[in-house]
Design a protein around this motif. Sequence first.
Motif, short mmCIF file in Angstrom:
data_model
loop_
_atom_site.label_atom_id
_atom_site.label_comp_id
_atom_site.label_asym_id
_atom_site.label_seq_id
_atom_site.Cartn_x
_atom_site.Cartn_y
_atom_site.Cartn_z
N SER A 117 -77.31 -29.09 -15.51
CA SER A 117 -78.69 -28.99 -15.03
C SER A 117 -78.88 -29.77 -13.73
O SER A 117 -79.80 -29.48 -12.96
CB SER A 117 -79.66 -29.49 -16.10
OG SER A 117 -79.24 -30.75 -16.57
N GLY A 156 -82.85 -29.44 -28.93
CA GLY A 156 -83.61 -29.83 -27.76
C GLY A 156 -84.29 -31.15 -28.05
O GLY A 156 -84.79 -31.36 -29.16
N GLY A 214 -76.42 -32.65 -18.06
CA GLY A 214 -77.01 -31.63 -18.93
C GLY A 214 -76.21 -31.35 -20.19
O GLY A 214 -76.43 -30.35 -20.87
N THR A 252 -82.03 -25.05 -17.16
CA THR A 252 -81.67 -25.86 -18.33
C THR A 252 -81.13 -24.94 -19.42
O THR A 252 -81.21 -23.72 -19.33
CB THR A 252 -82.89 -26.68 -18.82
OG1 THR A 252 -82.44 -27.67 -19.76
CG2 THR A 252 -83.93 -25.79 -19.53
N ASN A 253 -80.56 -25.54 -20.42
CA ASN A 253 -80.07 -24.83 -21.59
C ASN A 253 -81.23 -24.14 -22.33
O ASN A 253 -82.35 -24.64 -22.32
CB ASN A 253 -79.40 -25.91 -22.46
CG ASN A 253 -78.97 -25.44 -23.80
OD1 ASN A 253 -79.79 -25.29 -24.68
ND2 ASN A 253 -77.69 -25.19 -23.96
N VAL A 297 -87.88 -33.44 -21.07
CA VAL A 297 -86.62 -32.99 -21.65
C VAL A 297 -85.56 -34.06 -21.43
O VAL A 297 -85.39 -34.56 -20.31
CB VAL A 297 -86.07 -31.73 -20.93
CG1 VAL A 297 -84.88 -31.17 -21.70
CG2 VAL A 297 -87.13 -30.68 -20.80
N GLN A 342 -81.72 -34.38 -21.28
CA GLN A 342 -80.60 -33.44 -21.19
C GLN A 342 -79.24 -34.12 -21.29
O GLN A 342 -78.23 -33.45 -21.51
CB GLN A 342 -80.66 -32.67 -19.87
CG GLN A 342 -82.05 -32.12 -19.59
CD GLN A 342 -82.04 -30.88 -18.73
OE1 GLN A 342 -81.37 -29.90 -19.03
NE2 GLN A 342 -82.80 -30.91 -17.65
N ASN A 367 -83.10 -26.35 -24.83
CA ASN A 367 -83.96 -27.33 -24.16
C ASN A 367 -85.26 -26.67 -23.70
O ASN A 367 -86.35 -27.26 -23.82
CB ASN A 367 -83.27 -27.91 -22.91
CG ASN A 367 -82.10 -28.80 -23.24
OD1 ASN A 367 -82.00 -29.31 -24.35
ND2 ASN A 367 -81.20 -28.97 -22.30
#
Lengths: 318, 318
Positions: B76, B143, B156, B109-110, B150, B152, B113
């Motif tokens: 990320s 998440g 990330g 982002t994932n 968030v 991460q 998340n």
Amino acid sequence: MISIGVDIGGTSIKGASINEQGQIMARFSLPLIAQETGDQTIARLGRKILSFISEKKMQKKEILGLGIGCPGAINSEKGIVDYSNNLKWNDVPLQEILEKVTGLKVKVTNDANAAALGEACFGAGKEASSIILLTLGTGVGGGIIINGQVYQGNQGKGAELGHTVIEIDGRPCTCGRQGCLEAYASATALISDTKEAMKKHPDSLMWKLVNDDITKVNGKTPFDAKIKGDIYASEIINHYIKYLGEGILNFCNIFRPEAIILSGGIAQQGKDLLNPLIDYCEKRNYGFKKTPKVKITTAQLGYDAGVLGAASLFFHNQ
Amino acid sequence: MISIGVDIGGTSIKGASINEQGQIMARFSLPLIAQETGDQTIARLGRKILSFISEKKMQKKEILGLGIGCPGAINSEKGIVDYSNNLKWNDVPLQEILEKVTGLKVKVTNDANAAALGEACFGAGKEASSIILLTLGTGVGGGIIINGQVYQGNQGKGAELGHTVIEIDGRPCTCGRQGCLEAYASATALISDTKEAMKKHPDSLMWKLVNDDITKVNGKTPFDAKIKGDIYASEIINHYIKYLGEGILNFCNIFRPEAIILSGGIAQQGKDLLNPLIDYCEKRNYGFKKTPKVKITTAQLGYDAGVLGAASLFFHNQ
């Protein structure tokens, strides 16, 4: 500007005045007195701090505040020690008493959080912004530093990293759960495993190391015996490394911090602990390619981590 | 001001323009094309977004940015999809391509998340500042929202909550470890456990529910059969609740968040999942007295969590 850090231990309270560079300017200490209530001890601590300030000719206006690290269950939002098994304290309004007695701003956190913050600001984690600290002592304590700040969880009740189950239906833990990391990776667990192995194996070298007195076993015993080639000690250490390693890999996957820092009695084994542990974790790092390495290391500040971290509750935008 | 949220799924890409109150203004979608490379897909997405902006007569200056939720291992910080098994993408410089094509600021982002952030900002976690989201689907995704933001992890690569071992030497996990939460609490694991039990018990009611066709078993099958009184289904659900519950209690002790939110296929069972799960967790809450309760609930935003969360990467000081 300076801050006063206080580390409440099992037998004594240590304190120090500390500047923003993490230099300890002066120290004080006072004994714990078994007959006292928590409220009495804290009031006495407050008076001691006042005399310390006056002895050292500090100006109150140059003191940012008074940071306290205390064992037990702390409500850091309200500044209350909900309870501490070691101190036999219940519902001690620590912040309120200390603010009243000293006239200073007070913040309180759990002792493991304080140690983590100390290492993050001035010790093994000072190059990192996010670290996890694990204390391998009587229990397994945890401290979480995220972007340079202590993460305490709701009402200060998070970061109980030792109380995470790594073996469903495993060993009973003092917390009531079964199979917690603490039940395998604390010094208490290692010593108990060592004694059990010794009883099974009267030919183990470990008996010699304690002069045939099993009550003298400590966390160092199996490490020393392993170096001398005792296979039973090797088995104990391998088992210990496996469980601690799996716990650490869990925290790597959860937080992917820059560093995981080990403190407490077992961490004093230094490379005898770190070498096999790092080897275990690197061989089993989470399946992701390109996952950044997590540095696994031991604490650098020794017994000063607590006062430095407690003082840091007033530094670095905590 | 608005933000455009994009949710990259297994078969299609969904997007929406969203205002800071979490209202979806307009939507678009485009299919994934198997023959395309990741770079080509992202460039096509960029062109689609440009035509969406022009169709909807949006002003570029009112668009804060373009937030993307993408499955797989995401860096990320650099905005790169390191790799995504589902999409068969490797090293796709998503942020760079999209910024070039659209001229907008891009954050990536994932997908878990993004869903967590969506629920935290506008869904089941909107009253809470710190929440954990677990997606119970093909795998178990995670998440982490801390103080509304968030978390991460380094590059990330944190929040892999499904890849935490809860049973040493347990079931093999797709990640290479053994005994991960994912290997017990994913929909995949539940379906596999269900099929195994059915093979052992030809008299189970579950056979009827799938018209004797075991390939029709899904995550709902054992829940439905349990309600109808099938003891084998009860056993499967009890086992599932136990492992998921222990994983959730671990996250309670680590984070002591205000809420743990469940999403993904299994979470659609609603109270049939929540009632026994909450019961399991409350009976076994960590030993601390006065530990604040963690609300365990299901996600509220359904399939929109992803686009809302992705858009929120530009809201609330992310």
